[in-house]
Motif scaffolding. Structure first.
Motif, PDB file in Angstrom:
ATOM      1  N   THR A   1      -2.177  -1.886  -3.927  1.00  0.00           N
ATOM      2  CA  THR A   1      -3.463  -1.210  -3.952  1.00  0.00           C
ATOM      3  C   THR A   1      -3.433   0.016  -3.059  1.00  0.00           C
ATOM      4  OG1 THR A   1      -5.848  -1.478  -3.591  1.00  0.00           O
ATOM      5  CG2 THR A   1      -4.384  -2.612  -2.058  1.00  0.00           C
TER       6      THR A   1
ATOM      7  N   ASP B   1      -6.569   0.981  -2.146  1.00  0.00           N
ATOM      8  CA  ASP B   1      -7.919   0.788  -1.623  1.00  0.00           C
ATOM      9  C   ASP B   1      -7.855   0.157  -0.231  1.00  0.00           C
ATOM     10  OD1 ASP B   1     -10.539   0.194  -1.068  1.00  0.00           O
ATOM     11  OD2 ASP B   1     -10.922  -0.926  -2.913  1.00  0.00           O
TER      12      ASP B   1
ATOM     13  N   GLU C   1      -2.830  -2.911  -8.726  1.00  0.00           N
ATOM     14  CA  GLU C   1      -4.206  -2.411  -8.699  1.00  0.00           C
ATOM     15  C   GLU C   1      -5.148  -3.320  -9.495  1.00  0.00           C
ATOM     16  OE1 GLU C   1      -5.106   0.044  -6.850  1.00  0.00           O
ATOM     17  OE2 GLU C   1      -3.296   1.200  -6.452  1.00  0.00           O
TER      18      GLU C   1
ATOM     19  N   THR D   1       0.828  -1.199   0.000  1.00  0.00           N
ATOM     20  CA  THR D   1       0.000   0.000   0.000  1.00  0.00           C
ATOM     21  C   THR D   1       0.866   1.254   0.000  1.00  0.00           C
ATOM     22  OG1 THR D   1      -0.150   0.254   2.416  1.00  0.00           O
ATOM     23  CG2 THR D   1      -1.695  -1.280   1.378  1.00  0.00           C
TER      24      THR D   1
END
Length: 239
Positions: A202, A204, A171, A42
């Motif tokens: 990611t 997210d 991603e 991340t």
């Protein structure tokens, strides 16, 4: 887990990366990835996630430091030896990189054909994984006729068809709806349970909660932190 679990498959020691004469985009990276483990990478946009993934799938050599992949020194190895290492790594690119003149079926089948599988042994696995990602009815379509989300699913199917030792995904859920994104993550989990090491980049944060057992590697301005101890410790196998 298979026998790949808990073996050391990637080791970085004091790795740095710079492009041309610019400042380093990655600095002082030291970590080990273990077989059969699920990792999330991340960090904010521009933190260096894609650059680190490029090092992991051997598309880029670092500017300094030591990189060992599957027990081999990837820095000093002759370039002729790199293809054999790369074949052990599945990659899901952020920009898909599908071959435009090949159908969806043939794009997914490509790694098996490169590995020398017969056409008889290719049809079943490719058909199965196309059905799993919901695109069995699009197998004859060419990339230009597919939506962005469909292209993403074909790219993921191609990356996992040969059951790689490590899967690196940039991603991977960015162009699909939440339901399909969850289905794809569950596919990664299934591969992980079978022994494949998974590295998913990611931004997210919701995605991280979908795999509670995953370890988290966090990049900030080119440097890594490890809020779940991902960088220092081998994973513990449940009793």
């Amino acid at each position: 887990m298979t026998g790949k679990a808990e073996s050391e498959i990637v080791h970085f020691d004091n790795v740095g990366l710079r492009y041309d004469h610019d400042r380093e985009v990655l600095s002082d990276l030291s970590f080990t990835l273990f077989g059969g483990t699920f990792y999330f990478l991340t960090g904010a946009s521009g933190a260096g996630k894609t650059s680190l993934l490029r090092l992991l799938y051997l598309a880029q050599r670092p500017s300094r430091g030591v990189v060992r992949m599957f027990g081999k020194d990837a820095i000093t190895m002759p370039r002729s030896g790199l293809p054999a290492l790369r074949r052990r790594i599945g990659v899901v690119f952020q920009d898909f990189r599908l071959v435009p003149h090949l159908s969806a079926f043939d794009n997914v089948a490509l790694p098996l054909r490169v590995a020398g599988f017969s056409e008889r042994d290719i049809a079943g696995p490719v058909g199965d994984i196309l059905e799993w990602v919901g695109l069995a009815d699009r197998k004859t379509a060419f990339p230009a006729a597919l939506s962005g989300g469909e292209q993403q699913r074909i790219a993921i199917a191609r990356a996992v068809i040969a059951r790689p030792d490590m899967l690196v995904a940039d991603e991977p859920t960015g162009n699909v709806d939440p339901d399909m994104g969850l289905k794809l993550i569950r596919l990664f989990e299934l591969l992980n349970r079978q022994g494949t090491t998974i590295v998913v980049a990611t931004h997210d944060m919701q995605l991280l909660r979908k795999v509670p057992s995953a370890l988290i590697m966090r990049l900030d301005k080119g440097r890594l932190s490890d809020p779940t101890g991902a960088l220092r410790y081998p994973p513990r196998t449940p009793a």
